[in-house]
Design an enzyme around this catalytic site. Structure first.
Site, mmCIF file in Angstrom:
data_model
loop_
_atom_site.group_PDB
_atom_site.id
_atom_site.type_symbol
_atom_site.label_atom_id
_atom_site.label_comp_id
_atom_site.label_asym_id
_atom_site.label_seq_id
_atom_site.Cartn_x
_atom_site.Cartn_y
_atom_site.Cartn_z
ATOM 1 N N ALA A 44 0.854 -1.201 0.000
ATOM 2 C CA ALA A 44 0.000 0.000 0.000
ATOM 3 C C ALA A 44 0.881 1.239 0.000
ATOM 4 O O ALA A 44 0.705 2.151 0.814
ATOM 5 C CB ALA A 44 -0.933 -0.016 1.208
ATOM 6 N N GLY A 45 1.862 1.263 -0.900
ATOM 7 C CA GLY A 45 2.720 2.436 -1.055
ATOM 8 C C GLY A 45 2.179 3.321 -2.159
ATOM 9 O O GLY A 45 0.984 3.263 -2.500
ATOM 10 N N VAL A 46 3.053 4.127 -2.720
ATOM 11 C CA VAL A 46 2.610 5.114 -3.702
ATOM 12 C C VAL A 46 2.030 4.445 -4.948
ATOM 13 O O VAL A 46 0.927 4.792 -5.405
ATOM 14 C CB VAL A 46 3.797 6.023 -4.086
ATOM 15 C CG1 VAL A 46 3.325 7.145 -4.963
ATOM 16 C CG2 VAL A 46 4.460 6.582 -2.848
ATOM 17 N N HIS A 87 -9.833 34.599 -2.760
ATOM 18 C CA HIS A 87 -11.070 33.962 -2.311
ATOM 19 C C HIS A 87 -12.042 33.922 -3.479
ATOM 20 O O HIS A 87 -12.213 34.926 -4.163
ATOM 21 C CB HIS A 87 -11.686 34.760 -1.161
ATOM 22 C CG HIS A 87 -13.010 34.229 -0.736
ATOM 23 N ND1 HIS A 87 -13.142 33.059 -0.022
ATOM 24 C CD2 HIS A 87 -14.280 34.688 -0.949
ATOM 25 C CE1 HIS A 87 -14.421 32.828 0.195
ATOM 26 N NE2 HIS A 87 -15.142 33.793 -0.358
HETATM 27 N N1 LIG Z 1 3.678 10.010 -6.891
HETATM 28 C C1 LIG Z 1 4.971 9.690 -6.783
HETATM 29 O O1 LIG Z 1 5.800 10.500 -6.397
HETATM 30 C C2 LIG Z 1 5.406 8.286 -7.108
HETATM 31 C C3 LIG Z 1 4.600 7.469 -7.863
HETATM 32 C C4 LIG Z 1 5.017 6.174 -8.089
HETATM 33 C C5 LIG Z 1 6.224 5.733 -7.573
HETATM 34 N N2 LIG Z 1 6.991 6.563 -6.853
HETATM 35 C C6 LIG Z 1 8.228 6.079 -6.235
HETATM 36 O O2 LIG Z 1 8.555 4.799 -6.709
HETATM 37 C C7 LIG Z 1 9.040 3.993 -5.667
HETATM 38 C C8 LIG Z 1 8.351 2.659 -5.668
HETATM 39 O O3 LIG Z 1 6.966 2.784 -5.338
HETATM 40 P P1 LIG Z 1 6.260 1.628 -4.535
HETATM 41 O O4 LIG Z 1 4.852 2.011 -4.311
HETATM 42 O O5 LIG Z 1 6.563 0.316 -5.157
HETATM 43 O O6 LIG Z 1 7.080 1.613 -3.148
HETATM 44 P P2 LIG Z 1 6.758 2.264 -1.736
HETATM 45 O O7 LIG Z 1 8.014 2.166 -0.975
HETATM 46 O O8 LIG Z 1 6.056 3.557 -1.860
HETATM 47 O O9 LIG Z 1 5.671 1.253 -1.094
HETATM 48 C C9 LIG Z 1 5.897 -0.115 -0.976
HETATM 49 C C10 LIG Z 1 4.972 -0.676 0.102
HETATM 50 O O10 LIG Z 1 5.052 -2.084 0.041
HETATM 51 C C11 LIG Z 1 5.092 -2.599 1.356
HETATM 52 N N3 LIG Z 1 5.709 -3.920 1.276
HETATM 53 C C12 LIG Z 1 7.014 -4.214 1.078
HETATM 54 N N4 LIG Z 1 7.176 -5.566 1.034
HETATM 55 C C13 LIG Z 1 5.952 -6.118 1.190
HETATM 56 C C14 LIG Z 1 5.456 -7.452 1.210
HETATM 57 N N5 LIG Z 1 6.269 -8.495 1.048
HETATM 58 N N6 LIG Z 1 4.126 -7.642 1.379
HETATM 59 C C15 LIG Z 1 3.292 -6.593 1.541
HETATM 60 N N7 LIG Z 1 3.699 -5.313 1.520
HETATM 61 C C16 LIG Z 1 5.007 -5.074 1.345
HETATM 62 C C17 LIG Z 1 5.894 -1.561 2.106
HETATM 63 O O11 LIG Z 1 5.665 -1.659 3.495
HETATM 64 C C18 LIG Z 1 5.387 -0.264 1.499
HETATM 65 O O12 LIG Z 1 4.255 0.236 2.177
HETATM 66 C C19 LIG Z 1 8.840 4.748 -4.372
HETATM 67 O O13 LIG Z 1 10.090 5.182 -3.891
HETATM 68 C C20 LIG Z 1 7.980 5.907 -4.747
HETATM 69 O O14 LIG Z 1 8.317 7.085 -4.023
HETATM 70 C C21 LIG Z 1 6.605 7.836 -6.597
#
Ligand SMILES: NC(=O)c1ccc[n+]([C@@H]2O[C@H](COP(=O)([O-])OP(=O)(O)OC[C@H]3O[C@@H](n4cnc5c(N)ncnc54)[C@H](O)[C@@H]3O)[C@@H](O)[C@H]2O)c1
Length: 474
Positions: A189-191, A451
């Site tokens: 549940a990352g980005v 505003h």
């Molecule tokens: N809007 C933006 O700025 C943007 C958009 C896309 C990607 N990115 C960058 O790309 C990179 C990669 O993105 P991402 O979403 O893959 O990584 P992320 O680091 O944002 O999120 C990965 C998530 O996966 C979880 N995770 C890791 N291993 C796991 C497992 N085995 N089972 C379940 N959950 C697990 C982590 O706890 C984390 O919450 C990031 O550094 C991000 O900043 C940025």
């Protein structure tokens, strides 16, 4: 040895292509080497961001938002649409067209700035020579006084859920589904998980996100993460926290997932699985053994605070080095390195890099979270303001979330701003400017904001730091 340059950049992503353009602007003879091949089989400049990252995901986020609004927002405005349908070829094709427009645009910018592009895989050899291997295996070597390594990053693969490009996919795969998956599983549940999970949820998928950590969006400020989680749940994103995937097996009826959460082992069957558990710096085949460039324990190219590798004339920037994996962070490093090479004063302020998640509502922040300040023992005061009290947000029917501003308790200097709500990807820029100029909450509180606009939430949050917000009780 055919060509001699002042600067060779390896990698044409947002770090590399920006470095190349800035170097050329400064009068340096510059080349940029990249192997990314577009859908048409031709060189596609722009790296992950333009080809399979920032830009295509925003295209699909916008298309899916339009579709979602028909059913979920139009009725509020008294507008009804019958039988709305999505043509998937147009949906994906529009995204591809935007990608082509922007990757082609980099080619035009290279031409205009006299950057020489090379199509192939670059490898740094000793003595600042770069060997380029084309797709047909042919090789050539070019050399330069300075080489900038900008090789980017690749998705992390889980050994028990390997990418197959069809059923178990990375971010690139999830941008190219030919039909809306009925059930989409997302690991992480990352980005990426939240953005692409949102795209397919809005298109009608049942989306289940499996996240290993017990806290949702633990990189963000806890109050903001909590508000965001509530909104995502309302949209139907089923986010399972503290859940670890053990196995993913592709069978005839879908991808069978086994994961463990607080209640024990669980099973889930999905049609597609997106694995988005982070990215790792990419340097495979980038460095000949005797270059002297070192990697850290996470495979990142080691650099000092000036992005210098310690090897004469060799620099590294972007996702391939320490720091957040963000396109704009890489671009700023690219500009700074080009300027340092040209003998000018480059500058990157890592303390004010903005973070944005392009969900609905958007999430954005810059600076320290409340927890980071508490842990560091720094005295602070907090001001908040809800979008529910912002006329423009209510008029837009998007009055969710809040702005939270944190300032030093004694000096009032802004230490962090955290937001969830409509348009916050744009609102954060004002706060970054204030922070860059070492501004205080009072500085923002004294500035006239138009505003009715969403930016009034920033103004009111700044007033609220000193308990004098006008449109809420303090
Ligand atoms: N809007 C933006 O700025 C943007 C958009 C896309 C990607 N990115 C960058 O790309 C990179 C990669 O993105 P991402 O979403 O893959 O990584 P992320 O680091 O944002 O999120 C990965 C998530 O996966 C979880 N995770 C890791 N291993 C796991 C497992 N085995 N089972 C379940 N959950 C697990 C982590 O706890 C984390 O919450 C990031 O550094 C991000 O900043 C940025």
């Amino acid at each position: 040895m055919s060509d001699k340059f002042d600067v060779i950049v390896i990698g044409a992503g947002p770090a590399g292509y920006v470095a190349a353009i800035r170097a050329a602007q400064l009068g340096l003879k510059t080349a940029c080497v990249d192997a990314f091949t577009g859908k048409d089989g031709k060189q596609a400049l722009g790296g992950t961001c333009l080809n399979v990252g920032c830009i295509p995901s925003k295209a699909l986020l916008d298309s899916s938002r339009q579709y979602w609004n028909i059913a979920h927002n139009f009725p509020v405005h008294g507008i009804s649409v019958k039988d709305a349908k999505v043509d998937m070829a147009t949906f994906i094709g529009r995204k591809d067209k935007i990608v082509k427009q922007f990757t082609g645009g980099i080619g035009q910018l290279f031409k205009a700035n006299k950057v020489t592009p090379y199509f192939g895989t670059g490898k740094l050899l000793k003595g600042n020579n770069v060997e380029i291997t084309a797709a047909d295996g042919s090789k050539q070597t070019i050399s330069a006084t300075n080489v900038i390594l900008a090789s980017g990053s690749v998705p992390i693969e889980l050994p028990f859920a390997k990418f197959d490009g069809k059923n178990i996919v990375d971010n690139a795969g999830a941008l190219d589904f030919t039909e809306v998956p009925k059930r989409l599983g997302v690991i992480g549940a990352g980005v990426i998980g939240l953005e692409l999970g949102s795209v397919w949820r809005r298109m009608g998928s049942e989306v289940t996100i499996i996240e290993a950590l017990p806290d949702f969006l633990s990189v963000a400020d806890a109050d903001i993460a909590k508000l965001a989680a509530k909104e995502f749940a309302k949209q139907g994103l089923d986010i399972k926290l503290d859940a670890k995937l053990n196995k993913a097996e592709v069978k005839k009826d879908g991808v069978h997932l086994t994961y463990t959460d607080k209640s024990g082992e669980q099973q889930l069957v999905v049609d597609k699985l997106l694995v988005a558990v982070g990215r790792r710096a990419y340097s495979t085949g980038l460095l000949a053994e005797d270059t002297g460039v070192k990697l850290d324990e996470r495979g990142r190219i080691m650099v000092d605070e000036h992005c210098h590798t310690g090897v004469d004339g060799v620099w590294a920037i972007g996702d391939a080095v320490r720091g957040p994996m963000l396109a704009h962070k890489g671009s700023e490093e690219g500009v700074a390195v080009a300027e340092w090479i040209a003998g000018k004063a480059g500058h990157v302020n890592y303390d004010t890099v903005p973070f944005v998640i392009y969900t609905e509502p958007e999430v954005a922040w810059a600076g320290k979270t409340e927890k980071e300040l508490k842990d560091a023992g720094i005295p602070y005061k907090v001001g908040t303001f809800p979008f529910a009290a912002i006329g423009r947000a209510v008029a837009m029917n998007e009055a969710v979330g809040q702005v939270k501003m944190i300032a030093h308790a004694d000096t009032d200097r802004i230490l962090g701003v955290h937001m969830v709500g409509p348009g916050v990807s744009e609102l954060i820029a004002e706060c970054v400017v204030a922070m860059e100029f070492k501004g205080s909450s009072e500085d923002l509180a004294r500035i006239v904001h138009a505003h009715p606009t969403l930016s009034e939430a920033v103004h009111e949050a700044a007033l609220s730091v000193d308990k004098r917000a006008i449109h809420k009780g303090n």
